[in-house]
Scaffold this motif. Structure first.
Motif, PDB file in Angstrom:
ATOM      1  N   LEU A   4      57.566  -2.367  39.381  1.00 51.88           N
ATOM      2  CA  LEU A   4      58.380  -1.802  38.328  1.00 51.88           C
ATOM      3  C   LEU A   4      58.092  -2.487  37.005  1.00 51.88           C
ATOM      4  O   LEU A   4      58.156  -1.903  35.954  1.00 51.88           O
ATOM      5  N   ARG A   5      57.755  -3.758  37.056  1.00 51.83           N
ATOM      6  CA  ARG A   5      57.540  -4.485  35.814  1.00 51.83           C
ATOM      7  C   ARG A   5      56.215  -4.096  35.163  1.00 51.83           C
ATOM      8  O   ARG A   5      56.108  -4.081  33.966  1.00 51.83           O
ATOM      9  N   HIS A 248      64.794  -7.942  27.613  1.00 56.03           N
ATOM     10  CA  HIS A 248      64.154  -7.126  28.655  1.00 56.03           C
ATOM     11  C   HIS A 248      62.664  -7.428  28.782  1.00 56.03           C
ATOM     12  O   HIS A 248      61.889  -6.583  29.196  1.00 56.03           O
ATOM     13  N   TYR A 249      62.282  -8.644  28.415  1.00 54.20           N
ATOM     14  CA  TYR A 249      60.869  -9.009  28.458  1.00 54.20           C
ATOM     15  C   TYR A 249      60.329  -8.911  29.887  1.00 54.20           C
ATOM     16  O   TYR A 249      60.961  -9.364  30.833  1.00 54.20           O
ATOM     17  N   ASN A 367      68.421   0.054  36.696  1.00 52.50           N
ATOM     18  CA  ASN A 367      69.389  -1.005  36.982  1.00 52.50           C
ATOM     19  C   ASN A 367      68.825  -2.384  36.682  1.00 52.50           C
ATOM     20  O   ASN A 367      69.564  -3.291  36.269  1.00 52.50           O
ATOM     21  N   LEU A 368      67.524  -2.575  36.882  1.00 53.00           N
ATOM     22  CA  LEU A 368      66.910  -3.850  36.544  1.00 53.00           C
ATOM     23  C   LEU A 368      67.014  -4.099  35.038  1.00 53.00           C
ATOM     24  O   LEU A 368      67.309  -5.219  34.600  1.00 53.00           O
ATOM     25  N   ILE A 369      66.795  -3.065  34.257  1.00 53.32           N
ATOM     26  CA  ILE A 369      66.934  -3.193  32.802  1.00 53.32           C
ATOM     27  C   ILE A 369      68.373  -3.541  32.432  1.00 53.32           C
ATOM     28  O   ILE A 369      68.629  -4.449  31.629  1.00 53.32           O
ATOM     29  N   ILE A 523      66.330 -14.310  35.772  1.00 54.94           N
ATOM     30  CA  ILE A 523      66.291 -15.609  35.107  1.00 54.94           C
ATOM     31  C   ILE A 523      65.319 -15.509  33.934  1.00 54.94           C
ATOM     32  O   ILE A 523      64.105 -15.453  34.117  1.00 54.94           O
ATOM     33  N   HIS A 524      65.849 -15.484  32.728  1.00 55.86           N
ATOM     34  CA  HIS A 524      65.016 -15.265  31.550  1.00 55.86           C
ATOM     35  C   HIS A 524      63.978 -16.366  31.355  1.00 55.86           C
ATOM     36  O   HIS A 524      62.892 -16.105  30.819  1.00 55.86           O
TER      37      HIS A 524
END
Length: 527
Positions: A4-5, A248-249, A367-369, A523-524
């Protein structure tokens, strides 16, 4: 989730052939190239409820009914509010929903072929009608004592009342309060006031109308999600494009500036708010994009024709259909510290994707976003409330034009909305303590149970996990019960390999289900 990324286009429901430049123009800004809405409908309804977005920034739609309180403030209870998309409502059962702090029950009245919105309280002993059922005559039945109600809220049957006695079910005290409701663009809306003067409010004022959502040449991806932060924070976040490359990186690709000053590629943005009044405002961006806030719930952006990598001459000659899409967000005030987002992404290209790919696949990425900035917004709201929402302009330092829409929304809120949602005395100003992170960011109760597609996928994947485990154990059992002389080395090796593969697959699937339907931390620092 790595897939997805590296392919966020699919995660948002866009076709893979939408390139990086196109995607960057559409997603992070929420403001699209200037163009009037597709004005195909000349009906009275369209004229009454649509508001044009153009380079001239025309005035928004003016309601015919009063939307102000006697003191001149915005009347939060004289507006239409979206409840849910129809695709996320099951007409076989009642649904409990909360909007503006009001507990309502949504159910399908098959006798009138219409969705109804009632006060979620039985007049008998105040049991929730949303826990009831729709009986064989199409009435809403309270399952505590069996009282039944028709689509007008009238009590039609009280089992405990003698049939030859007084007709107590005809008493006004036996009726349920009914809210005006309607369906617009496949979304159920309701008017949060049961006063009889609003019984026919639909004749005077209708919800906002978006032609793209009713255009058969468009497909639309819809969804909903509950959040542990309030309406004000949700709307601010939707209007803030500059957070996208950072919060959202690694999930969303953004349009990169020519001179990057950091890894994420943030840049100055020349954003301006125009024509701010009681009904919302228009916004203008430096890349000739427009967006619109339609008070109190809608943030809307749309595109002109997207660039086509094909034969430009053919496209300009009109032999090819112009690619158009929009983003429509509905931010719903649920209760203090809670909100609901309903989104719609209509487009007139890549329609085949929605026909073969189930909705829940798109929702994994969406949902991930939403999760990647959820915790930030939850904490932000609590810190603002420590000072008081009226002090927002003092405690938040917003010196750049990139925050113009956020400042515009706060100006609208302070000037017309009383500084915050009017909860009519239901809010003390103190929010409940923050739950643990896994509860705060859980997806099951905030989305899966309210999405038929995700709910069905969740059940199916759990069944598949159990089947894989059973097959794995069964293969080992068969192998153990079979005499070594009766099976060849190849057969034994194959059975063992299959057992291991099934067991490993079940473990992977269990982790996949947990991360995508329950909790996936973001975790950013590691992105």
């Amino acid at each position: 989730m790595e897939a997805l990324r590296v392919s966020p286009v699919h995660s948002l429901g866009f076709p893979a052939r939408l390139d990086k430049t196109q995607f960057g123009k559409l997603i992070p800004s929420l403001a699209f190239s200037s163009d009037q809405r597709n004005n195909q409908s000349k009906s009275k309804l369209f004229t009454a409820v649509s508001s044009s977005v153009s380079t001239e920034l025309t005035d928004p739609f003016q309601p015919e009914v009063k939307t102000q309180t006697p003191d001149g403030k915005f009347d939060w209870y004289a507006q239409w509010y979206p409840i849910m998309p129809l695709c996320d409502l099951d007409n076989r059962r009642p649904h409990a929903k909360k909007v503006m702090g009001l507990d309502v029950v949504v159910w399908w009245d098959r006798n009138e072929s219409a969705w109804k919105v009632f006060d979620d309280s039985c007049p008998h002993r105040l049991a929730p009608l949303s826990e009831g059922r729709i009986d064989q005559w199409g009435r809403l039945q309270c399952v505590y004592h069996g009282w039944c109600f028709n689509g007008s809220g009238d009590c039609k049957f009280i089992p405990q009342a003698p049939p030859d006695g007084p007709q107590i079910q005809t008493s006004k005290k036996a009726c349920v309060a009914v809210y005006p409701s309607t369906v617009m663009n496949d979304i159920l809306w309701f008017w949060p006031n049961t006063d009889p003067q609003y019984k026919d409010i639909l004749k005077e004022k209708t919800p906002p109308y978006f032609p793209e959502l009713n255009d058969p040449s468009y497909t639309k991806s819809m969804g909903n999600r509950e959040f542990p932060f309030g309406y004000e924070i949700l709307l601010e976040n939707l209007m803030d494009p500059s957070h996208v490359p950072y919060a959202h990186y690694g999930i969303l690709r953004t349009r990169q500036p020519e001179n990057k000053v950091d890894r994420e590629g943030g840049r100055p943005m020349d954003m301006r708010v125009n024509k701010l009044d009681e009904n919302g405002f228009f916004a203008k961006q430096d890349w000739e994009g427009n967006s619109e806030f339609i008070a109190p719930c809608v943030f809307y952006g749309h595109s002109a024709a997207l660039p086509d990598k094909g034969n430009g001459a053919a496209s300009s000659a009109g032999t090819k259909k112009e690619k158009r899409m929009a983003l429509i967000f509905f931010g719903v005030p649920v209760s203090p510290g809670k909100s609901r987002l309903i989104w719609a992404i209509p487009r007139n290209f890549g329609i085949w994707i929605d026909k073969i790919v189930p909705r829940w696949i798109f929702h994994l990425g969406q949902n991930l976003i939403l999760d990647s900035d959820l915790y930030l917004l939850h904490v932000e709201e609590r810190r603002i409330l420590e000072f008081g929402s009226a002090e927002w302009n003092k405690v938040c330092f917003v010196p750049t034009k990139a925050d113009a829409l956020v400042v515009g929304f706060r100006n609208w809120l302070n000037k017309y909305g009383g500084g915050q949602v009017d909860w009519r005395g239901k809010f003390s100003g103190v929010l409940s303590p923050s739950p643990p992170r896994d509860q705060l960011m859980e997806r099951y109760w905030s989305h899966v149970v309210n999405c038929p597609s995700c709910s069905a996928a969740y059940k199916a994947l759990n069944v598949l996990e159990v089947v894989l485990k059973v097959v794995s154990v069964a293969l080992i059992g068969i192998l153990a019960a079979t005499k070594l002389a009766a099976t060849s080395m190849v057969a034994r090796t194959t059975m063992v390999s299959l057992a291991i593969l099934c067991f490993a697959s079940s473990k992977w699937l269990a982790q996949f289900v947990y991360k995508n339907f329950h909790f996936h931390d973001y975790i950013h620092a590691f992105h």
